[in-house]
Design an enzyme around this catalytic site. Structure first.
Site, mmCIF file in Angstrom:
data_model
loop_
_atom_site.group_PDB
_atom_site.id
_atom_site.type_symbol
_atom_site.label_atom_id
_atom_site.label_comp_id
_atom_site.label_asym_id
_atom_site.label_seq_id
_atom_site.Cartn_x
_atom_site.Cartn_y
_atom_site.Cartn_z
ATOM 1 N N GLY A 231 8.551 -95.046 -26.359
ATOM 2 C CA GLY A 231 8.929 -94.058 -25.353
ATOM 3 C C GLY A 231 8.204 -92.748 -25.583
ATOM 4 C CB SER A 232 8.888 -89.375 -24.267
ATOM 5 O OG SER A 232 10.172 -89.046 -24.772
ATOM 6 C CD GLU A 253 3.622 -98.594 -31.674
ATOM 7 O OE1 GLU A 253 2.671 -97.975 -31.161
ATOM 8 O OE2 GLU A 253 3.571 -99.131 -32.800
ATOM 9 C CB CYS A 287 1.570 -94.715 -24.015
ATOM 10 S SG CYS A 287 1.328 -96.419 -24.589
#
Length: 485
Positions: A231-232, A253, A287
């Protein structure tokens, strides 16, 4: 078949059940707003039930022959192959992903299941020499126990499946929390596949919930030993902090702000194709996407013209249409955030090469250039169809600009001289970088992960063994030791 009505439940200890929360997560199609499902959320009580079920089931599973464990993944792979059409329709409906994107995700998911089959036999023990007479040191690889997996909305099926499958075949149990915007493709669909593949009850549990309901219960709970989060970076920082406070290992990640560098000797037409794909695949909700396209000033006019023309020609609209290349963003908050980013960046001095409109969750592509060197836009992740074209003068400036970001996930260098590209790539502070290719890649046996704010740890191949097993030293004294007292 439609998975949404069937799978709009929690999955705990082998049972499909309704959550006990006081409100529902409404799963909607981001393109047309159609309601796909309504799922009553899980509370901290259900989180506890899921982890306790996983803890019980894992004890026997850890002792199961790895050849038997890998059979479950073999059956899961066949199920995914047999249901490919239905899964594709679910991905298009729930993510707003194009058919091209769904095919990309499904292909990779199948590759990761094939790797999981091999991964079951990967852990190996060692015999280590001892300075003590008669002592035998054995080093074992053992499962960590229970793994908590928190997956994102952008590639929910793939990014849930890769951690879940690896953790399971290595002898662990899993509690999976999918993103609330993709509860089926990222959660209950994965559970259904493993249930149909014969995975024993309790080994995989799915809780569909929200932090507004459970807070940090999923990562604070005493049962899980590893949290795999995608995620962020903002949320990842919080996950890492909570994990550290509770002595848990976090595999993170996180986001990126990749640079695709086009040198003066590059094949311009090919570099344009790679850059357009790298920036606009899945509407830029990736991403690894090339937020920044860095172009040597000597070829910048030609590149920019061809790049902008190709972006302008991308079809925007219904993701169910096979010709569509840009579908909707996942929700209105994302669409509004991307539109606001463009407005702010233009107001701060950027030059507009192509300005895309916003219609609901559909955000048409935008291409900007001429950003001031200190523009905050150059340093941040853009999770949408916006490209920043940045001219540079020579290799040194290209490297400096590429590294001028807190992120370090992916990147690419385009040049006619491959070894020159490698030398530049070695100077870019990023976990992954590609010569004469796109910035968006994931392969089952190659370590995947980032540097700086882009994450901690690696996944894929042997890195999965590192992430989801631990080492145990057992020492045997043959004969008798001599003690100091």
């Amino acid at each position: 078949m439609s998975y949404f009505a069937e799978l709009a439940h929690q999955y705990i200890d082998g049972e499909w059940r309704t959550g006990s929360g006081s409100w529902d997560i409404i799963d909607v199609n981001p393109y047309n707003g159609e309601k796909l499902a309504s799922i009553t959320i899980a509370t901290t009580g259900e989180v506890d039930l899921a982890y306790r079920a996983a803890e019980r089931a894992q004890r026997a599973w850890a002792g199961t022959d790895p050849y038997a464990r890998r059979l479950v993944c073999e059956r899961a792979l066949r199920i995914v192959e047999d249901r490919e059409r239905d899964i594709t329709e679910a991905l298009v409906a729930e993510l707003g992903g194009t058919r091209l994107n769904a095919a990309f995700e499904l292909s990779l998911a199948q590759e990761f299941l094939r790797e999981a089959v091999a991964l079951a036999l990967r852990p190996e023990g060692r015999i280590i020499a001892s300075p003590s007479e008669g002592k035998e040191n054995r080093l074992y690889r053992v499962p960590v126990g229970v793994v908590g997996v928190i997956s994102p909305f952008n590639f929910p099926f793939l990014l849930s499946l890769k951690s879940v499958a690896a953790a399971l075949v290595l002898g662990n149990a899993v509690v999976l929390k999918p993103h609330q915007d993709t509860p089926v493709c990222g959660g209950t669909l994965v559970a259904k596949i493993f249930e149909d593949a014969g995975l024993p009850a309790g080994l995989l549990n799915v809780v569909v919930t929200d932090i507004a309901e459970i807070g940090d219960a999923l990562i604070e709970h005493p049962v899980p030993k590893v949290i795999s989060f995608t995620g962020s970076d903002e949320t990842g920082r919080h996950v890492a902090t909570v994990c550290a406070a509770h002595f848990k290992h976090a595999v993170l990640e996180l986001g990126g702000n990749s640079a695709l560098i086009v040198l003066e000797d590059a094949d311009i037409d090919y570099a344009v194709d790679a850059a357009v794909f790298s920036r606009f695949v899945h509407q830029g909700q990736v991403c690894m996407a090339a937020n920044r396209v860095l172009v040597d000033r000597t070829v910048e006019p030609e590149f920019t013209r061809k790049f902008t023309d190709k972006v302008r020609a991308l079809k925007v609209g219904d993701p169910a249409d096979p010709e569509t290349r840009i579908g909707p963003l996942i929700n209105s908050l994302q669409a509004e955030a991307v539109s606001a980013f463009v407005d702010t960046t233009v107001a701060a001095g950027a030059t507009v090469l192509l300005r895309g409109s916003t219609q609901g969750n559909l955000v048409h592509p935008t291409v900007l250039t001429g950003l001031p060197a200190d523009s905050p836009a150059l340093a941040q992740e853009i999770f949408g169809p916006v490209a920043l074209v940045v001219p540079f003068d020579g290799e040194e400036e290209a490297v400096r600009i590429a590294n001028a970001t807190p992120y370090g996930l992916s990147g690419a260098v385009h040049t006619a001289d491959v070894e020159r590209g490698v030398r530049i790539a070695q100077r870019i502070h990023t976990g992954m970088i590609y010569i004469n290719d796109s910035t968006v890649h994931d392969e089952p046996i190659v370590p995947f992960g980032g540097e700086k704010h882009s994450g901690v740890g690696r996944l894929n191949g042997d890195a999965m063994v590192e992430a989801f097993t631990t080492q145990k030293w057992i020492s045997i004294q043959h004969g008798r030791s001599t003690f100091a007292f």
